[in-house]
Design a protein around this motif. Structure first.
Motif, PDB file in Angstrom:
ATOM      1  N   GLY A 173       0.828  -1.212   0.000  1.00 26.18           N
ATOM      2  CA  GLY A 173       0.000   0.000   0.000  1.00 26.18           C
ATOM      3  C   GLY A 173       0.860   1.259   0.000  1.00 26.18           C
ATOM      4  O   GLY A 173       0.604   2.201  -0.746  1.00 26.18           O
ATOM      5  N   TYR A 174       1.913   1.249   0.829  1.00 24.23           N
ATOM      6  CA  TYR A 174       2.789   2.433   0.873  1.00 24.23           C
ATOM      7  C   TYR A 174       3.505   2.629  -0.469  1.00 24.23           C
ATOM      8  O   TYR A 174       3.608   3.772  -0.966  1.00 24.23           O
ATOM      9  N   ALA A 175       3.970   1.520  -1.062  1.00 23.30           N
ATOM     10  CA  ALA A 175       4.653   1.616  -2.369  1.00 23.30           C
ATOM     11  C   ALA A 175       3.707   2.230  -3.409  1.00 23.30           C
ATOM     12  O   ALA A 175       4.122   3.063  -4.221  1.00 23.30           O
ATOM     13  N   LEU A 176       2.436   1.849  -3.372  1.00 20.71           N
ATOM     14  CA  LEU A 176       1.462   2.392  -4.339  1.00 20.71           C
ATOM     15  C   LEU A 176       1.206   3.879  -4.083  1.00 20.71           C
ATOM     16  O   LEU A 176       1.092   4.667  -5.025  1.00 20.71           O
ATOM     17  N   MET A 177       1.134   4.251  -2.801  1.00 19.11           N
ATOM     18  CA  MET A 177       0.902   5.667  -2.492  1.00 19.11           C
ATOM     19  C   MET A 177       2.057   6.538  -2.977  1.00 19.11           C
ATOM     20  O   MET A 177       1.865   7.691  -3.325  1.00 19.11           O
ATOM     21  N   CYS A 178       3.251   5.948  -3.012  1.00 20.39           N
ATOM     22  CA  CYS A 178       4.424   6.707  -3.475  1.00 20.39           C
ATOM     23  C   CYS A 178       4.481   6.794  -4.990  1.00 20.39           C
ATOM     24  O   CYS A 178       5.330   7.499  -5.532  1.00 20.39           O
ATOM     25  N   THR A 179       3.636   6.042  -5.669  1.00 23.61           N
ATOM     26  CA  THR A 179       3.659   6.072  -7.131  1.00 23.61           C
ATOM     27  C   THR A 179       2.285   6.500  -7.668  1.00 23.61           C
ATOM     28  O   THR A 179       1.788   5.945  -8.644  1.00 23.61           O
ATOM     29  N   GLU A 180       1.722   7.450  -6.963  1.00 27.80           N
ATOM     30  CA  GLU A 180       0.508   8.131  -7.410  1.00 27.80           C
ATOM     31  C   GLU A 180      -0.718   7.226  -7.555  1.00 27.80           C
ATOM     32  O   GLU A 180      -1.590   7.502  -8.356  1.00 27.80           O
ATOM     33  N   ARG A 181      -0.749   6.122  -6.812  1.00 27.19           N
ATOM     34  CA  ARG A 181      -1.968   5.308  -6.781  1.00 27.19           C
ATOM     35  C   ARG A 181      -2.527   5.337  -5.361  1.00 27.19           C
ATOM     36  O   ARG A 181      -2.520   4.344  -4.642  1.00 27.19           O
ATOM     37  N   LEU A 182      -2.951   6.546  -5.014  1.00 26.72           N
ATOM     38  CA  LEU A 182      -3.316   6.837  -3.630  1.00 26.72           C
ATOM     39  C   LEU A 182      -4.501   6.005  -3.143  1.00 26.72           C
ATOM     40  O   LEU A 182      -4.446   5.400  -2.066  1.00 26.72           O
ATOM     41  N   GLU A 183      -5.561   5.965  -3.934  1.00 19.96           N
ATOM     42  CA  GLU A 183      -6.787   5.287  -3.492  1.00 19.96           C
ATOM     43  C   GLU A 183      -6.516   3.793  -3.254  1.00 19.96           C
ATOM     44  O   GLU A 183      -6.895   3.231  -2.223  1.00 19.96           O
ATOM     45  N   GLU A 184      -5.826   3.193  -4.230  1.00 18.07           N
ATOM     46  CA  GLU A 184      -5.495   1.765  -4.126  1.00 18.07           C
ATOM     47  C   GLU A 184      -4.592   1.510  -2.914  1.00 18.07           C
ATOM     48  O   GLU A 184      -4.781   0.551  -2.155  1.00 18.07           O
ATOM     49  N   GLY A 185      -3.610   2.387  -2.739  1.00 20.16           N
ATOM     50  CA  GLY A 185      -2.667   2.246  -1.628  1.00 20.16           C
ATOM     51  C   GLY A 185      -3.361   2.390  -0.283  1.00 20.16           C
ATOM     52  O   GLY A 185      -3.128   1.596   0.640  1.00 20.16           O
ATOM     53  N   LEU A 186      -4.222   3.399  -0.172  1.00 17.31           N
ATOM     54  CA  LEU A 186      -4.954   3.610   1.084  1.00 17.31           C
ATOM     55  C   LEU A 186      -5.838   2.411   1.411  1.00 17.31           C
ATOM     56  O   LEU A 186      -5.931   1.982   2.561  1.00 17.31           O
TER      57      LEU A 186
END
Lengths: 302, 93
Positions: A173-186
């Motif tokens: 989730g954190y890796a996704l938030m760092c690559t502009e996939r906030l909703e998925e990461g959250l």
């Protein structure tokens, strides 16, 4: 007969480790090592020794375990033991914050894991390698690694792996938030939080809460960010995890600034500055933090 | 570089700030024109509100706001100089 006793000791050690009773885990692993050595079973003795080393790393004796694990690595042809030894050497270097050496040994254990049909080890190896990639801001590599770890966990028993799986989900989730996939990461981080809350795994949840605080800041949900950050800060303090404490103070200051509460923001930052006595921390540096949005500059796993 | 730009740890960020002892001016351009007392004091709540508003602007809006602030700073500087000149003329004359 020996094998049964050995397996029982290993199971008891693993259970104690999962419950956080490291001394008991160590005693059981060492007893298993002695039992296997006495029976002339070198492979089983090495396996137990590798696990005992891992517990000792967790107990703060990482440096002493590196030469011991290197000897185990060089002295065995058993694929699983070589892989475990390499994995544990990486863990020791990680513990000592020697990230280059940690990465080198994590890569080595990952190569060895390809030839081993042991999902729990494979999952651990991929998670370790991906966590290191995350530390080096190699987000896509981290994402792939976390997916491989989750795939390996699919075949494992749900209850045994629930905490590990939640941790990997949170990491992803954190890796996704760092690559502009906030909703998925959250979403993944919230799944991880729910699982860890259900397990009452306070020792694992606070890094996840830190990531949620970061995600909610990006999503402009400041109430949630504040709640997650404060809870993470309290738990990190309880578990004496300075890195997460520093990250939380930084994130909570950003939440305060975004709410227009510069006074509170400055208070968090002054507390953060106390972790850096070697740096002459003046109001100008605090102002840099207050006036510059650094959320996308800082790697919370760095 | 992979998707998602390179980031630094908080520890490294502090080291960088400590080594360079960065000043506000390095981040927000030349503040030499402002009165020294105002430039060196910590930010007040009102300053924070201004910065908050600037952070919500588009790049174009930020540029316009910067141009306006620079204009205001230059204007006040000129006014101050004129007042000081008149004062010194009346004192000497």
């Amino acid at each position: 007969m020996m094998v049964e006793r050995y397996d029982r000791l290993l199971r008891e050690a693993q259970g104690a480790f999962a419950a956080g009773d490291l001394q008991s885990a160590l005693r059981h692993f060492e007893a298993a090592q002695v039992l296997a050595s006495g029976d002339g079973d070198g492979d089983r003795a090495d396996r137990a020794a590798c696990n005992a080393c891992f517990v000792l790393i967790e107990l703060g004796q990482a440096e002493e375990q590196i030469p011991r694990l290197r000897r185990l690595f060089m002295g065995t042809l058993h694929p699983r033991n070589r892989c475990t030894a390499a994995y544990n050497i990486a863990a020791a270097y990680l513990n000592l914050e020697d990230f280059d050496n940690a990465m080198e040994w994590a890569d080595r254990s990952s190569e060895l894991a390809r030839d081993i049909d042991e999902p729990s080890l494979t999952a651990g190896v991929h998670n370790q390698q991906a966590s290191l990639a995350l530390r080096f801001s190699r987000f896509e590599e981290a994402e792939k690694g976390f997916h491989l770890a989750l795939d390996a966990m699919e075949s494992l028993g749900e209850t045994l792996q629930a905490a590990n799986r939640a941790t990997v989900l949170g990491n992803l989730g954190y890796a996704l938030m760092c690559t502009e996939r906030l909703e998925e990461g959250l979403n993944l981080c919230e799944q991880a939080r729910a699982a860890l809350d259900e397990l009452s795994a306070d020792n694992l949840i606070y890094e996840n809460l830190q990531d949620l605080c970061y995600g909610y800041i990006l999503d402009d949900q400041l109430e949630r960010a504040h709640a997650a950050g404060e809870r993470a800060l309290g738990l990190a303090e309880h578990y004496d995890d300075n890195q997460v404490m520093k990250n939380c103070l930084f994130l909570l200051a950003e939440v305060a600034v975004r709410r227009g509460d510069a006074f509170r923001g400055r208070r968090y930052l002054r507390e953060l500055a106390e972790f850096y006595p070697e740096i002459e921390m003046n109001e100008e540096i605090i102002d840099v933090f207050l006036t510059t949005d650094l959320t996308n500059v800082v790697n919370l796993r760095g | 570089m992979e998707k998602g730009e390179y980031r630094v740890s908080l520890d490294n960020l502090f080291k960088i700030l400590g080594v360079f002892n960065l000043k506000m001016a390095d981040f927000f351009g030349d503040t030499a024109a402002a009165p020294p007392a105002a430039a060196s004091r910590p930010l007040a709540k009102e300053d924070m509100q201004i910065l908050q508003m600037i952070r919500h602007l588009s790049p174009e809006g930020r540029r316009e706001a910067m141009e306006f602030l620079e204009f205001k700073v230059r204007r006040e500087q000129t006014d101050r100089r004129a007042v000081e000149n008149r004062r010194s003329e009346s004192e000497t004359g």
